[in-house]
Write a protein that holds these residues in place. Structure first.
Motif, PDB file in Angstrom:
ATOM      1  N   UNK A  95      54.311  42.040  86.961  1.00  0.00           N
ATOM      2  CA  UNK A  95      53.479  43.116  87.504  1.00  0.00           C
ATOM      3  C   UNK A  95      51.992  42.787  87.443  1.00  0.00           C
ATOM      4  N   UNK A  96      51.563  42.076  86.407  1.00  0.00           N
ATOM      5  CA  UNK A  96      50.140  41.773  86.254  1.00  0.00           C
ATOM      6  C   UNK A  96      49.696  40.520  86.975  1.00  0.00           C
ATOM      7  N   UNK A  97      50.633  39.596  87.204  1.00  0.00           N
ATOM      8  CA  UNK A  97      50.364  38.342  87.907  1.00  0.00           C
ATOM      9  C   UNK A  97      49.202  37.554  87.291  1.00  0.00           C
ATOM     10  N   UNK A  98      49.199  37.445  85.981  1.00  0.00           N
ATOM     11  CA  UNK A  98      48.228  36.574  85.329  1.00  0.00           C
ATOM     12  C   UNK A  98      48.935  35.716  84.290  1.00  0.00           C
ATOM     13  N   UNK A 121      56.769  35.152  87.065  1.00  0.00           N
ATOM     14  CA  UNK A 121      57.714  36.223  87.374  1.00  0.00           C
ATOM     15  C   UNK A 121      58.495  36.651  86.130  1.00  0.00           C
ATOM     16  N   UNK A 122      58.750  35.715  85.238  1.00  0.00           N
ATOM     17  CA  UNK A 122      59.475  36.036  84.005  1.00  0.00           C
ATOM     18  C   UNK A 122      58.569  36.706  82.974  1.00  0.00           C
ATOM     19  N   UNK A 131      48.022  36.682  93.628  1.00  0.00           N
ATOM     20  CA  UNK A 131      47.999  37.723  94.653  1.00  0.00           C
ATOM     21  C   UNK A 131      49.287  38.546  94.601  1.00  0.00           C
ATOM     22  N   UNK A 132      49.171  39.843  94.309  1.00  0.00           N
ATOM     23  CA  UNK A 132      50.373  40.677  94.203  1.00  0.00           C
ATOM     24  C   UNK A 132      51.098  40.894  95.533  1.00  0.00           C
ATOM     25  N   UNK A 133      50.396  40.695  96.649  1.00  0.00           N
ATOM     26  CA  UNK A 133      51.040  40.907  97.950  1.00  0.00           C
ATOM     27  C   UNK A 133      51.914  39.714  98.364  1.00  0.00           C
TER      28      UNK A 133
END
Length: 183
Positions: free
Chosen positions: A116-119, A111-112, A60-62
């Motif tokens: 931005x894509x969170x996958x 995160x590393x 979840x990007x939020x």
């Protein structure tokens, strides 16, 4: 493309594996659930569902449980896991350090490798040393497996073919690998 090709050859039996960066390790979930619910015959299903819920949370990007930390000199800003995050505090308090550590490790990796894509991102991983494997180490692994796995050059000007037991690498990747090793 290289990682996809190597996935047929690499396994838990090799020094190099394909680690999915940002994927939460299932083992702490299963061991915690087995301790907490020893008589439950659905323990594996419950652990898998809980694991899946947390893997979904990571996507979840939020939800961004990080804070910016700057050293004493006011330089070198770094994002670190915010231990005061409500979800993480609740997880640690309710389910223990083992699951909390698995989640925060996956968070740091995500995160590393892909903030931005969170996958999840596949990475060649040197298991014994718990670090990213270099292309040279992967080539050494392949050549060390024996003549069946060795790379052979068809001629001085043509592409290179890699003969593998269970797969064929594309010609350009194999050529790049050989050039990398020769340097």
């Amino acid at each position: 493309m290289l990682i996809r090709g190597l996935s047929d050859v690499l396994s838990d039996q090799t020094d190099i594996v394909i680690k999915r960066m940002g994927e939460i390790d299932e083992k702490p979930f299963l061991s915690t659930f087995k301790r907490r619910y020893p008589a439950d015959d659905q323990v594996m299903v419950k652990a898998a569902k809980f694991h899946s819920t947390w893997q979904d949370n990571l996507r979840k990007p939020d939800w961004h449980p990080f804070k910016l930390v700057i050293d004493i000199d006011g330089e070198n800003p770094q994002e670190v896991v915010d231990e005061d995050d409500k979800k993480l505090k609740s997880l640690k308090k309710g389910w223990g350090v083992e699951i909390y550590n698995a989640v925060t490790t996956a968070l740091k990796e995500m995160n590393e490798y892909n903030p931005s894509g969170r996958y999840v991102v596949p990475e060649l991983w040197l298991l014994k040393e718990n670090r990213k494997a270099s292309l040279k180490e992967c080539q050494v692994l392949q050549v060390a497996r024996g003549s069946e796995d060795a790379c052979v050059e068809m001629s001085s000007w043509s592409c290179v073919y890699c003969i593998q037991v269970s797969f064929w690498l594309c010609k350009t990747e194999c050529f790049l690998l050989l050039n990398y090793v020769k340097m």
